[in-house]
Scaffold this motif. Structure first.
Motif, PDB file in Angstrom:
ATOM      1  N   ILE A  14      -7.736 -10.795   6.223  1.00 27.23           N
ATOM      2  CA  ILE A  14      -7.524  -9.780   6.829  1.00 27.23           C
ATOM      3  C   ILE A  14      -6.216  -9.330   7.841  1.00 27.23           C
ATOM      4  N   ARG A  15      -5.650  -8.347   7.520  1.00 28.00           N
ATOM      5  CA  ARG A  15      -3.374  -8.109   7.929  1.00 28.00           C
ATOM      6  C   ARG A  15      -3.800  -8.315   8.937  1.00 28.00           C
ATOM      7  N   ALA A  17       4.524   3.578   2.914  1.00 31.19           N
ATOM      8  CA  ALA A  17       4.538   1.997   2.948  1.00 31.19           C
ATOM      9  C   ALA A  17       3.417   2.035   4.190  1.00 31.19           C
ATOM     10  N   GLY A  18       3.132   2.988   4.390  1.00 34.24           N
ATOM     11  CA  GLY A  18       1.939   3.890   5.662  1.00 34.24           C
ATOM     12  C   GLY A  18       1.261   2.875   4.862  1.00 34.24           C
ATOM     13  N   LEU A  66      -2.292  -0.243   4.752  1.00 30.66           N
ATOM     14  CA  LEU A  66      -3.559  -0.634   5.264  1.00 30.66           C
ATOM     15  C   LEU A  66      -4.503  -0.070   3.873  1.00 30.66           C
ATOM     16  N   GLY A  67      -3.802  -0.281   2.471  1.00 33.08           N
ATOM     17  CA  GLY A  67      -4.844  -0.602   1.615  1.00 33.08           C
ATOM     18  C   GLY A  67      -5.481   0.554   1.064  1.00 33.08           C
ATOM     19  N   GLY A 114      -2.641   2.722  -0.739  1.00 37.94           N
ATOM     20  CA  GLY A 114      -2.113   2.741  -1.447  1.00 37.94           C
ATOM     21  C   GLY A 114      -2.696   4.106  -2.835  1.00 37.94           C
ATOM     22  N   ASP A 115      -3.676   3.671  -2.583  1.00 32.99           N
ATOM     23  CA  ASP A 115      -4.416   4.896  -4.221  1.00 32.99           C
ATOM     24  C   ASP A 115      -4.472   6.295  -3.414  1.00 32.99           C
ATOM     25  N   ARG A 116      -4.605   6.574  -2.330  1.00 33.91           N
ATOM     26  CA  ARG A 116      -5.611   7.726  -2.254  1.00 33.91           C
ATOM     27  C   ARG A 116      -4.386   8.804  -1.725  1.00 33.91           C
ATOM     28  N   TYR A 117      -3.067   8.102  -0.999  1.00 33.74           N
ATOM     29  CA  TYR A 117      -2.499   8.412  -0.876  1.00 33.74           C
ATOM     30  C   TYR A 117      -0.518   8.396  -1.095  1.00 33.74           C
ATOM     31  N   GLY A 118       0.193   9.080  -0.301  1.00 39.44           N
ATOM     32  CA  GLY A 118       1.793   8.592  -1.057  1.00 39.44           C
ATOM     33  C   GLY A 118       1.732   9.781  -2.283  1.00 39.44           C
TER      34      GLY A 118
END
Ligand code: ZN
Length: 486
Positions: A210-211, A408-409, A413-414, A416-420
């Motif tokens: 967990i982060r 980075a945001g 939160l894991g 990165g595949d869905r956003y950016g």
């Protein structure tokens, strides 16, 4: 023969669509045409693009000339406009007590009206409510919500609504509970938490995958917390502390009661050593520890002597209950002597200088504001633009400032595949701007349209949302005034 040909043609329409031309057009929900697409990762800007949306997804980004194969229920003309991913605020709060649940809920559309499509809630005193909102938002016009749930603290801390821990068994139980709540990360603060339990909580959370995000106990060096496996450091003053050549000795003096907290921060600033800082920051980068500056929040509080914010137009968007929570910090600042004010300015200036140094060392910066209750004049949604502008004032490029939010945001939160990026397979959460944000960061405020989970909110819709939030806040204000006059 004719019937055979007809039959063949009919079969071919369904089965040979790709082989024969012309192909059938593909039904989609929305085409955003003639857009200039901004790639925040590379800094590339590509004009003449059509962004193809279906449901909550981007299904294709193609040159306008190639968009004929899509048949859309709706088309939006973005000629002359710049399209980038929607913004993320990686440090916000909801809270102020049960009586303010509705007022907090009314802040959700304020984020979206400012182009913020996702927020990371860094704990408050309404944790269960925030967890409920994550699954069932108070309005469809709200940002996607990530939350720490209740934060981990020591026994009898100043903060309300936390999980109090006084032993390793308490920390284990806290982590069990937070995992059962399926929190998105864990927030740990240091008001009364024993430093050894802080390190234990960070290590255990990491073991469980967990982060963690934290305020670091004074008695630990920033590197000790980082080496234990901390994922993100909240607030830039820890970067300043980490760059002191006497970090541990100054902390020992504070813990022995020889100096106040403010004096201690001034001692860290006075002993700030760029060489020490660069060494520590390089190690933070190696360890993958991110830093959330929340510079706008600290700037407001530091310079209250220059600007008391009583004439901020954004005050009209905040209800009287949340506004009342601002008083605590305002009154504390008002008690400062001129010497204390000057010292606070100095500390903030040294702190600010660490931002480009963190960037140079390769540390991940998460754009976060500290917006919400308690943090005076830190207006949800609006303050993220001010936060990004501060990064650019401190010599980050506009692209780097934007990446701290939109790349980075989600990656932290894991997500990165869905956003950016504005690309096929990504979420249809977009900002359509009147100007190029890579040239001038102020362009993030020139919002023409927000696309929220595939839904188009044009300028008129955003203005209507803003007017509605102002009207609700004004009605609450009037009710308070009426109650007081009785
Ligand atoms: Zn905070």
């Amino acid at each position: 023969m004719r019937t055979l040909l007809t039959l063949f043609a009919a079969l071919c329409l369904s089965a040979c669509a790709t082989a024969a031309s012309p192909p059938r057009s593909e039904p989609v929900d929305l085409l955003i045409r003639s857009a200039t697409v901004v790639d925040v990762a590379s800094g590339a800007v590509t004009p003449g693009q059509t962004i193809v949306l279906r449901g909550e997804d981007i299904v294709a980004v193609v040159p306008d000339a190639g968009a004929g194969r899509f048949r859309a229920a709706r088309t939006h003309d973005a000629a002359g406009r710049f399209v980038m991913p929607g913004l993320w605020d990686m440090h916000v709060h909801f809270g102020g007590g049960e009586a303010l649940i509705e007022e907090n809920g009314e802040l959700f559309p304020l984020y979206v009206a400012n182009g913020v499509v996702a927020v990371r809630d860094a704990a408050g005193d309404l944790s269960q409510q925030v967890l409920d909102w994550r699954d069932a938002p108070p309005t469809p016009d709200g940002p996607r919500l990530f939350t720490s749930g209740p934060k981990i603290e020591g026994i009898d801390p100043v903060w309300k609504g936390v999980i109090e821990t006084g032993s390793e068994a308490d920390v284990d139980a806290a982590l069990d509970r937070l995992q059962a709540l399926q929190v998105d990360f864990i927030k740990i603060t240091d008001n009364t938490l024993k430093p050894e339990l802080f390190l234990y909580a960070v290590r255990e959370a990491k073991t469980r995958g967990i982060r963690t995000s934290a305020h670091i106990p004074m008695s630990l060096t920033v590197l000790e917390a980082a080496e234990a496996g901390l994922s993100s450091i909240e607030h830039l003053d820890y970067a300043m502390k980490a760059g002191s050549r006497d970090e541990a000795a100054i902390a020992a003096d504070y813990l022995a009661g020889r100096y106040t907290y403010a004096q201690t921060m001034a001692r860290y600033a006075d002993s700030f050593d760029p060489e020490t800082a660069r060494r520590v920051y390089r190690r933070l980068a190696e360890l993958g520890v991110a830093v959330t500056p929340t510079l706008y929040g600290s700037t407001v509080l530091t310079y209250l002597d220059r600007d008391d914010h009583s004439h901020d137009p954004e005050l009209a968007y905040v209800g009287p209950g949340i506004r009342a929570t601002y008083d605590w910090r305002v009154q504390r600042a008002a008690q400062a002597t001129p010497g204390m004010v000057a010292a606070r300015h100095h500390v903030e200036e040294v702190t600010s200088r660490t931002l480009p140094m963190l960037r140079d060392a390769g540390v991940t910066i998460l754009a976060g504001t500290d917006a919400g209750f308690l943090n005076s004049f830190n207006y949800p949604g609006f303050s993220l633009h001010q936060e990004l502008a501060l990064y650019v004032q401190l010599r980050l490029t506009p692209r780097e400032a934007l990446a701290a939010s939109v790349i980075a945001g989600p990656r932290f939160l894991g997500q990165g595949d869905r956003y950016g990026a504005v690309a096929a397979g990504k979420a249809a959460d977009l900002l359509i701007l009147d100007a190029n944000p890579l040239e001038d960061i102020a362009a993030t405020r020139a919002i023409s349209t927000v696309v929220l989970r595939g839904r188009l909110l044009d300028r008129a819709a955003l203005d209507a949302m803003l007017a509605d939030i102002r009207a609700r806040a004004a009605a609450r204000e009037a009710a308070v005034a009426q109650a007081a006059s009785r």
